[in-house]
Design an enzyme around this catalytic site. Structure first.
Site: not given
Length: 561
Positions: A124-126, A279
């Site tokens: 996950p794009k934290v 994202g």
């Protein structure tokens, strides 16, 4: 991310939106609009970098920054010189540069990139702020903000107060450099429903604010890179997990193909997570030696962002519509934007008074999202144009008893009545719609809302937009409609009664209905004194009576005396 990375974000947003059309402005107007937005962005950046305060939501900032880049591109010769924005960097060099991540627009682009790379993983794009952690002899010795990727601010003292960040580590991590994201911890955050929640700015505010900050315990850490660490991702995530960086292992999945990336992206978008995301990131198992890492040069990883929950859209015009009951509604037409998979070009503002409260004019930038059932709605006006030229609304002289008959001043309410007559809830004339009714009325000059009953198949076929097959279908429906029950005809006539009351009345002919008294109507479900008076006014209206006689002459059985 407010300046350096926001520029990259802006370019990505600009190229990925269908709205990137240059405004039709004079040189003077372009200079004025660009200067105003430049000054505002500078003020926001000053507040962010100097005070740790975000005066605007992250997503709105990114999109307005993209809009500024678009305008500057459109008016390169006439635009004022770009203002010097506060530098996002600092004075403390990173032991390993932050590369940033290239953002791909869609699934096809991700698939193409994956074909040229192997041994891939998805994370996950934290959504938080990037940081470097440096450990020496097992102890945390430095924490540096991302800054410009080469130098950043010294956040060591603040990061040492974050319980989620291990202060001591063992083994291969004892002398290591880690890169990751400091994020605002959430409980059951569902990105699809809750959006970004301005998480990035909240984290930055806590870390940049002077003095002690008691809320640092609310922050977490997600490590996404271990430069010069173990050779494989499996080794890296296992050792990170053993050291206390547990989220990396929990949220790193093998990416064998684009479908597996798509599944992970959808799952993380719709599931409860402990952080905000925007994202996913796809990265190679094997990374280059850290000496090759440079800002903007991370060729071994890419991001595929989620569609924005809300989009900044430019208002191109203000239009007015008159409904079948005579109410005037205001609609903003927009430079097209994509929300989820919907192309949005119009949004309903509401009544004229609501429009005046919003103070929306052509050229304004509004924040648009999708409400229930995918209906576009206005969330905010995020930027107002310097020119405030607004159209005049139509005179307020329409009501529920006007425009049964066509006239120049009645055009919009008359069309709204035709659309209502043909709707599924009334006479159910499939395949016509608003465009069809406009074409039929323009071609045959309807006298009133039932004039279409006298059209022949040849007349319908001569109407633009009605081919032979469609004209046969429509003519067939126009004839079958004569058999519709009485209750549907009086709904078409606009009787101001709820369906429950009509069913309870049991009236099955015009003669029965027209003989009822005001006291009778008040006895029906959901009908009070006011509604009963409205029904009597409708029954006594000259145009309604004239139409009832016309329907009788057309041999509509329930209207024949």
């Amino acid at each position: 991310m407010k300046t350096g990375a926001a520029i990259l974000m802006g370019v990505w947003l600009w190229h990925s939106q269908v709205l990137a059309v240059c405004p039709v402005w004079s040189a003077a107007r372009a200079n004025e609009e660009i200067s105003r937005l430049q000054r505002q962005i500078t003020q926001w950046d000053d507040a962010y970098w100097k005070e740790g305060v975000s005066a605007i939501e992250d997503g709105v900032y990114d999109q307005l920054h993209a809009r500024l880049l678009q305008w500057q591109h459109c008016f390169a010769d006439d635009a004022p010189p770009s203002l010097t924005l506060p530098a996002p960097g600092g004075t403390l060099p990173h032991p390993v540069a932050h590369t940033g991540v290239q953002k791909l627009a869609d699934k096809r682009a991700v698939q193409q990139w994956m074909r040229e790379h192997n041994n891939l993983w998805v994370q996950p794009k934290v959504d938080g702020v990037a940081v470097t952690l440096k450990y020496q002899q097992g102890k945390l010795t430095q924490a540096i903000s991302r800054g410009d990727g080469l130098k950043g601010e010294d956040w060591t003292q603040k990061v040492k107060q974050i319980p989620a960040v291990p202060q001591t580590v063992l083994g291969a991590l004892a002398n290591s450099v880690l890169q990751g994201e400091i994020f605002l911890q959430q409980e059951g955050h569902i990105q699809q429903k809750m959006g970004g929640m301005n998480a990035r700015s909240k984290v930055a505010g806590l870390l940049m604010r002077k003095g002690n900050v008691s809320d640092l315990s609310s922050l977490g850490i997600f490590i996404w890179a271990w430069p010069d660490g173990p050779q494989t991702m499996s080794e890296r995530v296992n050792e990170l997990s053993a050291a206390g960086f547990t989220l990396t292992k929990a949220f790193t999945l093998p990416a064998d193909n684009v479908e597996s990336v798509d599944r992970a992206r959808t799952h993380w978008w719709t599931s409860a997570l402990p952080f905000v995301t925007d994202g996913v990131v796809v990265r190679m198992d094997k990374e280059p030696a850290s000496r090759q890492w440079l800002p903007g040069q991370g060729s071994w990883l890419v991001a595929w962002k989620y569609p924005p929950v809300a989009q900044v859209a430019e208002v191109t015009a203000i239009q007015f519509t008159v409904g079948k009951s005579g109410k005037v509604a205001v609609v903003a037409t927009l430079a097209p934007v994509m929300l989820d998979d919907k192309r949005v070009q119009r949004v309903n503002i509401g009544s004229v008074s609501r429009w005046k409260e919003w103070d929306i004019a052509p050229g304004d930038q509004i924040l648009v999202s999708l409400a229930g059932q995918g209906i576009p709605r206005i969330d905010d006006v995020v930027w107002r144009s310097s020119e405030r030229t607004k159209p005049l609304p139509p005179e307020n002289r329409f009501n529920s008893l006007t425009c049964f008959f066509a006239s120049a001043s009645c055009q919009e309410q008359f069309i709204s009545r035709l659309v209502w007559v043909g709707s599924d809830a009334v006479l159910k004339l499939d395949g016509v719609g608003e465009a069809g009714w406009r074409a039929l009325h323009q071609q045959h000059h309807f006298e009133h809302i039932f004039s279409w009953l006298t059209l022949t198949q040849e007349q319908i076929q001569r109407t633009p937009g009605f081919a032979k097959a469609k004209s046969e279908q429509v003519w067939h429906q126009f004839n079958l409609v004569r058999k519709q029950p009485f209750i549907r005809w009086i709904l078409a006539l606009g009787i101001p009664l709820p369906l429950a009351a009509l069913n309870a009345s049991g009236d099955r002919s015009w003669s029965q209905l027209s003989g009822r008294t005001e006291s009778y109507w008040q006895q029906l479900p959901a009908v009070g004194p006011r509604r009963a008076r409205q029904v009597m006014a409708w029954l006594n209206n000259a145009e309604v009576k004239q139409l009832s006689h016309w329907l009788a002459a057309q041999r509509i059985e329930s209207f024949i005396p």
